[in-house]
Write an enzyme that holds these catalytic residues in place. Structure first.
Site, mmCIF file in Angstrom:
data_model
loop_
_atom_site.group_PDB
_atom_site.id
_atom_site.type_symbol
_atom_site.label_atom_id
_atom_site.label_comp_id
_atom_site.label_asym_id
_atom_site.label_seq_id
_atom_site.Cartn_x
_atom_site.Cartn_y
_atom_site.Cartn_z
ATOM 1 N N ALA A 1 0.836 -1.206 0.000
ATOM 2 C CA ALA A 1 0.000 0.000 0.000
ATOM 3 C C ALA A 1 0.864 1.247 0.000
ATOM 4 O O ALA A 1 0.620 2.192 -0.761
ATOM 5 C CB ALA A 1 -0.940 -0.003 1.200
ATOM 6 N N TYR A 2 1.861 1.267 0.861
ATOM 7 C CA TYR A 2 2.758 2.421 0.939
ATOM 8 C C TYR A 2 3.482 2.623 -0.386
ATOM 9 O O TYR A 2 3.536 3.741 -0.914
ATOM 10 C CB TYR A 2 3.765 2.208 2.071
#
Length: 249
Positions: free
Chosen positions: A155-156
């Site tokens: 996600a990051y």
């Protein structure tokens, strides 16, 4: 005293994620170099302390993932400062540190909402104010993870890749109109955000840096302060690395 005393004289900056880490250090330097700063952050208590530490002129406690709150903050800040010349978007979170098949959907959504959508909302709200001045500097904080991807941080990594692509698009849109937009792509540096990660992940990211150490927040702040200044006048839609040699593209 700053080496660049007076560099931001007459300039007004909005800094998101300004209550801690990189955002607070950038605020400290901009004020020391003659600028006026408004800090935006979710943590109201830390924000009040950051205002005292940095000498910021204004602050707004808000969640950048709320587009209505961002728009209201932009208008409030513009009214208080009289103008906005600079936007530094450094608000961000890491999210879960697990493989994709185990990644919690709510964590994925929250990371994208803050790191990418929230950054978009801030840019969208501030760009018209910069264009009205005929001058502006935008610095969107991305990450080397957006270029290379970090395992167990999908996600990051995805959010920061999005920041890079968004900033390249925005910089091209604004080129020739007095407003410059670039992204910073740091490797891991000493910051409170590391408290969101297991030590094994921090060790992995350190191992990828040829200099063999984590960065210092002051090093990335110094780069941002150049990017946000009048000196950065012929580079837009680009990325500036502070990666200890990890990324060279």
């Amino acid at each position: 005293m700053s080496l660049f005393a007076g560099r931001y004289a007459g300039r007004c900056a909005v800094i998101t994620g300004g209550a801690s880490g990189l955002g607070k250090e950038v605020a400290r330097r901009v004020v020391a170099e003659g600028g006026t700063v408004a800090l935006w952050d979710l943590n109201a208590e830390a924000l009040a302390e950051a205002v005292r530490e940095t000498g910021a002129a204004h602050s707004v406690a808000l969640d950048v993932s709320d587009p209505a709150a961002v728009e209201a903050a932009a208008q409030e800040t513009h009214a208080r400062l009289g103008k906005i010349d600079i936007l530094v978007c450094s608000a961000g979170i890491t999210g879960a540190t697990v493989p994709v098949q185990d990644f919690p959907i709510d964590s994925w959504q929250r990371v994208i909402d803050i790191n990418l959508n929230g950054l978009f909302y801030c840019n969208r709200a501030i760009v018209p104010l910069l264009l009205a001045n005929g001058y502006g500097r935008i610095v969107n904080v991305a990450s080397v993870a957006g270029k290379e991807g970090n395992p167990n941080a999908s996600a990051y990594s995805a959010s920061k890749a999005g920041v890079i692509g968004f900033t390249k698009s925005l910089g091209k849109e604004l080129a020739g109109r007095g407003v410059i937009a670039n992204a910073l792509t740091p490797a891991t540096f000493e910051s409170p955000i590391l408290n969101q990660l297991p030590q094994s992940q921090v060790d992995y990211m350190r191992s990828k840096i040829p200099m063999g150490r984590l960065g210092l927040v002051e090093e990335s702040a110094a780069m941002i302060c150049f990017m946000a200044s009048e000196e950065c006048s012929f580079t837009t839609a680009s990325t500036f690395d502070t990666s200890g040699g990890r990324t060279t593209f």
